[in-house]
Write a protein that holds these residues in place. Structure first.
Motif, PDB file in Angstrom:
ATOM      1  N   ARG A 425       0.822  -1.227   0.000  1.00 28.74           N
ATOM      2  CA  ARG A 425       0.000   0.000   0.000  1.00 28.74           C
ATOM      3  C   ARG A 425       0.843   1.258   0.000  1.00 28.74           C
ATOM      4  NH1 ARG A 425      -3.501  -2.850   3.646  1.00 28.74           N
ATOM      5  NH2 ARG A 425      -2.394  -1.921   5.411  1.00 28.74           N
ATOM      6  N   ASN A 426       2.057   1.178   0.521  1.00 27.19           N
ATOM      7  CA  ASN A 426       2.884   2.379   0.665  1.00 27.19           C
ATOM      8  C   ASN A 426       3.908   2.557  -0.448  1.00 27.19           C
ATOM      9  OD1 ASN A 426       1.753   3.418   3.117  1.00 27.19           O
ATOM     10  ND2 ASN A 426       2.744   1.742   4.218  1.00 27.19           N
ATOM     11  N   LEU A 427       3.863   1.726  -1.473  1.00 34.76           N
ATOM     12  CA  LEU A 427       4.788   1.908  -2.586  1.00 34.76           C
ATOM     13  C   LEU A 427       4.412   3.177  -3.361  1.00 34.76           C
ATOM     14  CD1 LEU A 427       5.074  -1.753  -3.939  1.00 34.76           C
ATOM     15  CD2 LEU A 427       6.779  -0.491  -2.622  1.00 34.76           C
ATOM     16  N   PRO A 428       5.387   4.007  -3.724  1.00 36.18           N
ATOM     17  CA  PRO A 428       5.093   5.304  -4.355  1.00 36.18           C
ATOM     18  C   PRO A 428       4.849   5.204  -5.858  1.00 36.18           C
ATOM     19  CG  PRO A 428       7.445   5.070  -4.051  1.00 36.18           C
ATOM     20  CD  PRO A 428       6.830   3.816  -3.476  1.00 36.18           C
ATOM     21  N   LYS A 436      -0.354  -5.679 -10.172  1.00 33.07           N
ATOM     22  CA  LYS A 436       0.151  -6.543 -11.237  1.00 33.07           C
ATOM     23  C   LYS A 436       1.567  -7.039 -10.973  1.00 33.07           C
ATOM     24  CE  LYS A 436       0.501  -6.534 -16.319  1.00 33.07           C
ATOM     25  NZ  LYS A 436       0.281  -5.726 -17.547  1.00 33.07           N
ATOM     26  N   TYR A 437       2.393  -6.202 -10.310  1.00 29.07           N
ATOM     27  CA  TYR A 437       3.812  -6.519 -10.153  1.00 29.07           C
ATOM     28  C   TYR A 437       4.278  -6.593  -8.704  1.00 29.07           C
ATOM     29  CZ  TYR A 437       3.974  -5.251 -15.113  1.00 29.07           C
ATOM     30  OH  TYR A 437       3.745  -5.182 -16.470  1.00 29.07           O
ATOM     31  N   GLY A 438       3.454  -6.234  -7.759  1.00 31.58           N
ATOM     32  CA  GLY A 438       3.907  -6.211  -6.376  1.00 31.58           C
ATOM     33  C   GLY A 438       5.023  -5.192  -6.201  1.00 31.58           C
ATOM     34  N   THR A 439       6.062  -5.555  -5.455  1.00 32.65           N
ATOM     35  CA  THR A 439       7.158  -4.617  -5.205  1.00 32.65           C
ATOM     36  C   THR A 439       7.924  -4.261  -6.474  1.00 32.65           C
ATOM     37  OG1 THR A 439       8.634  -6.457  -4.657  1.00 32.65           O
ATOM     38  CG2 THR A 439       7.454  -5.410  -2.826  1.00 32.65           C
ATOM     39  N   GLU A 440       7.843  -5.097  -7.495  1.00 33.20           N
ATOM     40  CA  GLU A 440       8.530  -4.795  -8.754  1.00 33.20           C
ATOM     41  C   GLU A 440       7.841  -3.667  -9.523  1.00 33.20           C
ATOM     42  OE1 GLU A 440      11.048  -8.490 -10.290  1.00 33.20           O
ATOM     43  OE2 GLU A 440       8.895  -8.728 -10.646  1.00 33.20           O
ATOM     44  N   ALA A 441       6.704  -3.221  -9.058  1.00 32.89           N
ATOM     45  CA  ALA A 441       6.045  -2.080  -9.691  1.00 32.89           C
ATOM     46  C   ALA A 441       6.964  -0.866  -9.707  1.00 32.89           C
ATOM     47  CB  ALA A 441       4.750  -1.751  -8.958  1.00 32.89           C
ATOM     48  N   VAL A 442       7.824  -0.765  -8.713  1.00 29.93           N
ATOM     49  CA  VAL A 442       8.765   0.365  -8.660  1.00 29.93           C
ATOM     50  C   VAL A 442       9.698   0.323  -9.869  1.00 29.93           C
ATOM     51  CG1 VAL A 442      10.615   1.434  -7.329  1.00 29.93           C
ATOM     52  CG2 VAL A 442       8.613   0.490  -6.152  1.00 29.93           C
ATOM     53  N   GLU A 443      10.198  -0.868 -10.215  1.00 26.82           N
ATOM     54  CA  GLU A 443      11.099  -1.002 -11.363  1.00 26.82           C
ATOM     55  C   GLU A 443      10.373  -0.683 -12.667  1.00 26.82           C
ATOM     56  OE1 GLU A 443      13.643  -4.594 -11.248  1.00 26.82           O
ATOM     57  OE2 GLU A 443      12.670  -4.990  -9.325  1.00 26.82           O
ATOM     58  N   VAL A 444       9.142  -1.146 -12.798  1.00 21.51           N
ATOM     59  CA  VAL A 444       8.372  -0.861 -14.011  1.00 21.51           C
ATOM     60  C   VAL A 444       8.131   0.639 -14.127  1.00 21.51           C
ATOM     61  CG1 VAL A 444       6.205  -1.288 -15.221  1.00 21.51           C
ATOM     62  CG2 VAL A 444       7.272  -3.130 -13.905  1.00 21.51           C
ATOM     63  N   HIS A 445       7.819   1.266 -13.011  1.00 17.68           N
ATOM     64  CA  HIS A 445       7.579   2.708 -13.013  1.00 17.68           C
ATOM     65  C   HIS A 445       8.846   3.476 -13.403  1.00 17.68           C
ATOM     66  CE1 HIS A 445       5.293   6.260 -12.025  1.00 17.68           C
ATOM     67  NE2 HIS A 445       6.212   6.672 -11.187  1.00 17.68           N
ATOM     68  N   GLU A 446       9.997   2.993 -12.978  1.00 19.18           N
ATOM     69  CA  GLU A 446      11.258   3.649 -13.338  1.00 19.18           C
ATOM     70  C   GLU A 446      11.526   3.542 -14.834  1.00 19.18           C
ATOM     71  OE1 GLU A 446      14.186   1.799 -10.911  1.00 19.18           O
ATOM     72  OE2 GLU A 446      13.666   2.938  -9.095  1.00 19.18           O
ATOM     73  N   LEU A 447      11.164   2.419 -15.439  1.00 20.02           N
ATOM     74  CA  LEU A 447      11.359   2.271 -16.882  1.00 20.02           C
ATOM     75  C   LEU A 447      10.572   3.323 -17.651  1.00 20.02           C
ATOM     76  CD1 LEU A 447      11.218  -1.609 -17.399  1.00 20.02           C
ATOM     77  CD2 LEU A 447      13.233  -0.139 -17.557  1.00 20.02           C
ATOM     78  N   ALA A 448       9.398   3.686 -17.138  1.00 13.61           N
ATOM     79  CA  ALA A 448       8.562   4.677 -17.823  1.00 13.61           C
ATOM     80  C   ALA A 448       9.225   6.042 -17.905  1.00 13.61           C
ATOM     81  CB  ALA A 448       7.214   4.788 -17.117  1.00 13.61           C
ATOM     82  N   LEU A 449      10.224   6.272 -17.061  1.00 14.17           N
ATOM     83  CA  LEU A 449      10.908   7.563 -17.048  1.00 14.17           C
ATOM     84  C   LEU A 449      11.987   7.657 -18.127  1.00 14.17           C
ATOM     85  CD1 LEU A 449      11.368   7.921 -13.168  1.00 14.17           C
ATOM     86  CD2 LEU A 449       9.480   8.751 -14.599  1.00 14.17           C
ATOM     87  N   LEU A 450      12.298   6.533 -18.791  1.00 15.34           N
ATOM     88  CA  LEU A 450      13.399   6.528 -19.748  1.00 15.34           C
ATOM     89  C   LEU A 450      13.055   7.247 -21.053  1.00 15.34           C
ATOM     90  CD1 LEU A 450      14.694   2.857 -19.392  1.00 15.34           C
ATOM     91  CD2 LEU A 450      15.732   4.932 -18.456  1.00 15.34           C
TER      92      LEU A 450
END
Length: 523
Positions: A425-428, A436-450
C-alpha cells in the motif's frame, strides 16, 4: 535498472542452453505451465539443480487460460469431495497469506436466490457458504483476508451485481474467494522465483522423448538437437502427459470463457454464480476482471482434437454460456456483446479416478503422481489452486529416488514481488502497477521515465504502458509480439484491443532487442 537473478530473457536462455548441454542436473522438468514451474521451484528450493524446458512460451497452455480463481472448492463440497475441498482451502491459505498476496485479491461471489426456485435450494446454498467459511477458518486464513459470508437483500444484490434481474430474486448469499489478477503472471512469478534460486528456465525447447534420466529435445528456434541429462526427470506436460507415459490416460476437458465489457453488466463489484440446469453442483461464473472486462465461464467438454495451446471455441459453447447466464440477467446478453473468447484444456487423469457419471465435469480434480521404476515421474491432473501441493508430491518422489532428505519449503516461500499488504500500500507508484507486479512495480515505473514511448499507454482506452512491454522483455521472458499481447498484457482476449496495440508493441520489442533503451539482459 540492474538485471537481477530472477530475470528470464534471451541472455539467460542462451546461458542455460550452454549449461545443460555440458552439465548434468539433479532434476529436469518438462512443461512450463503452473505445475512444471511449481516443480522447478520446489526442487530448486530444496537445494537441487534444476532445468525446466517448455516448448513455447511459459503459461501458453492450460495455465494461462483458466478462470483466474484461487478457490477453496465450494463445488467440491456440493459433490461431497471433502478431501479435495480441504486441500484447496489449505493451499488457498498459503497463496493468499504468504506466497502471492500481491497477485491474489479477495473477490465476492453472489449466489442469487430466485423466487422461481424451491425455498430449500436457497437454504442449501446459504448452508453451503457457512460450511465453506468453516473450511476457511480451519485452514488458518483470517477474515481480514477473506471476509465472512453474508445474507443479502435484493437491494444489496443489485448494488454488487447490477446486471442481475433483481425482481426475480428473494435474496442473495455472499461468500468470498481468491481471484488471481492474472493466471499467466502467477506462472511467471513461480518460474522467476525458481530462476532467482538458480533454476535454468528454457522456453522454446520441445521434448521429443524422455527416460528416467534423459530428455531428448529440440530448440524450436533453430532446429538444434539437445539432450538434457538428469538424475531424475519429471513429466509435467499437462494434456500431453500421456504422450510420454503409455500407462496413463488423460482426458482433455475444454473450459471456454466469454469476454464482455464490464459496462454492459453495470460494472459489477462482485462475481455471481448461475446454476447449470440439470447438473447438480455445476455453475457458470460471471467474473469481473481488471481492465473493464467480465469473463463468463466455463464449459466442461471432453475434447481430444483441440490444440492444447489454442483450443478453438465452438459456437455451441458460446450459445450454452449465454443461455445459462441470460436466465438471471435483467437485459440478456447477445452475441454482439461478446467481444472475445478463450479456452483452456484441463488435463483430467482417468487412470487415477475413473470417468464420471456426468462426463468430464464429474471427473475428480485430484492430482496423480506416477512414480514407476525406470520411467520419468509424471504429475498430472489437479488445478491451479493446488499447484504447490502437486509440486511438493512430485518432488517428494524425486528426492525419494535420489536418496535425499531435503524437505519442502514452498508453503512459506514468497514469490518475486510479494510483500505484506502494508508494504504494498505504501509503494510510491500507481496502485494498478502494484496489483500486477507487487514490489517490482517500482522497477516498471522507473522504466517509464526513460523514454516517452515507455510512459505512454499503448493506445487510447488502455492503462497499459510501454514500460510494461519493456519489462516483459527484460525480465519475464517475452520474445514475440504474440507473447506480449496474449500472455503479458492479455490484450488478445479482446482482439480489437490487440489490433490497436500491435504496432506499438512491435516497435518497443524491436527497440528492446536492439538495445536502444540501454538496459542489460535484453539480448
Amino acid at each position: 535498472m540492474t538485471p537481477n537473478s530472477s530475470w528470464i530473457n534471451e541472455t539467460t536462455r542462451q546461458s542455460s542452453l550452454a549449461y545443460v548441454a555440458e552439465n548434468m542436473v539433479d532434476v529436469a522438468v518438462v512443461g512450463g505451465g503452473i505445475t512444471g514451474a511449481g516443480v522447478a521451484l520446489d526442487a530448486v528450493s530444496r537445494g537441487l539443480s534444476v532445468a525446466l524446458i517448455e516448448s513455447g512460451d511459459l503459461a501458453s497452455g492450460t495455465s494461462g487460460y483458466s478462470s483466474k480463481l484461487v478457490h477453496g472448492g465450494l463445488r467440491y463440497l456440493a459433490k461431497m469431495e471433502f478431501p479435495v475441498a480441504w486441500e484447496s482451502a489449505r493451499e488457498r491459505r498459503w497463496l493468499m497469506a504468504t506466497i502471492a498476496p500481491h497477485l491474489i485479491r479477495p473477490l465476492g461471489f453472489v449466489i442469487p436466490d430466485a423466487r422461481s426456485a424451491p425455498v430449500w435450494e436457497g437454504l442449501v446454498a446459504g448452508f453451503g457458504t457457512v460450511i465453506y467459511d468453516v473450511l476457511r477458518r480451519l485452514s488458518g486464513l483470517g477474515s481480514k483476508v477473506l471476509p465472512r459470508p453474508q445474507l443479502l437483500s435484493s437491494q444489496a444484490v443489485a448494488a454488487l451485481a447490477p446486471g442481475l434481474d433483481v425482481a426475480m430474486l428473494r435474496r442473495g448469499y455472499l461468500y468470498w474467494d481468491g481471484q488471481v489478477v492474472d493466471d499467466a503472471r502467477l506462472v511467471l512469478g513461480v518460474a522467476r522465483t525458481a530462476a532467482g534460486l538458480g533454476a535454468h528456465i528454457l522456453r522454446d525447447v520441445q521434448a521429443t522423448a524422455m527416460t528416467a534420466e534423459t530428455v531428448d529435445a529440440v530448440d524450436v528456434r533453430n532446429g538444434a538437437p539437445l539432450r538434457i541429462r538428469a538424475r531424475s526427470v519429471v513429466n509435467a506436460t499437462g494434456v500431453w502427459a500421456a504422450d510420454f507415459d503409455p500407462g496413463l490416460t488423460v482426458t482433455p476437458s475444454r473450459g471456454t470463457h466469454l469476454v464482455v465489457r464490464a459496462e454492459r453488466l453495470g460494472r459489477p463489484h462482485a462475481a455471481h454464480t448461475v446454476a447449470v440446469p440439470g447438473h447438480f453442483g455445476r455453475y457458470v461464473f460471471v467474473l469481473p476482471e481488471p481492465g473493464g472486462r467480465v469473463y463468463i465461464g466455463l464449459t466442461d467438454e471432453e475434447d481430444h482434437s483441440a490444440d492444447g495451446h489454442h483450443p478453438l471455441v465452438p459456437p455451441h459453447d458460446v450459445d450454452f454460456l449465454l443461455d445459462v447466464v441470460n436466465a438471471t440477467l435483467a437485459v440478456p446478453l447477445t452475441h454482439d456483446d461478446v467481444v472475445g473468447t478463450f479456452a483452456g484444456l484441463r488435463p483430467l487423469a482417468e487412470a487415477a479416478h475413473g470417468d464420471g457419471f456426468d462426463g468430464t465435469s464429474d471427473i475428480s480434480r485430484r492430482h496423480l503422481v506416477r512414480n514407476e521404476p525406470g520411467m520419468p515421474i509424471t504429475i498430472v491432473g489437479g488445478k491451479m489452486t493446488t499447484y504447490r501441493r502437486m509440486a511438493q508430491d512430485a518432488v517428494d518422489a524425486v528426492v525419494g529416488r535420489l536418496g535425499s532428505s531435503a524437505q519442502c519449503r514452498t508453503k512459506t516461500l514468497p514469490l518475486v514481488g510479494a510483500a505484506p499488504a502494508t508494504v504494498l500500500r505504501n509503494l510510491p507508484v500507481p496502485a494498478r502497477l502494484v496489483a500486477k507486479y507487487g514490489t517490482e512495480a517500482v522497477e516498471v515505473h522507473e522504466l517509464a521515465l526513460l523514454e516517452t514511448i515507455l510512459a505512454e499507454p499503448l493506445f487510447e482506452g488502455t492503462d497499459i504502458t510501454g514500460a510494461e512491454i519493456l519489462f516483459a522483455v527484460l525480465a519475464e521472458g517475452a520474445a514475440t509480439v504474440e507473447d506480449l499481447l496474449e500472455r503479458r498484457t492479455r490484450l488478445a482476449f479482446v482482439p480489437a484491443d490487440a489490433d490497436k496495440a500491435r504496432e506499438r508493441v512491435a516497435q518497443i520489442l524491436a527497440l528492446a532487442a536492439s538495445g536502444a533503451f540501454g538496459r542489460g539482459g535484453a539480448q
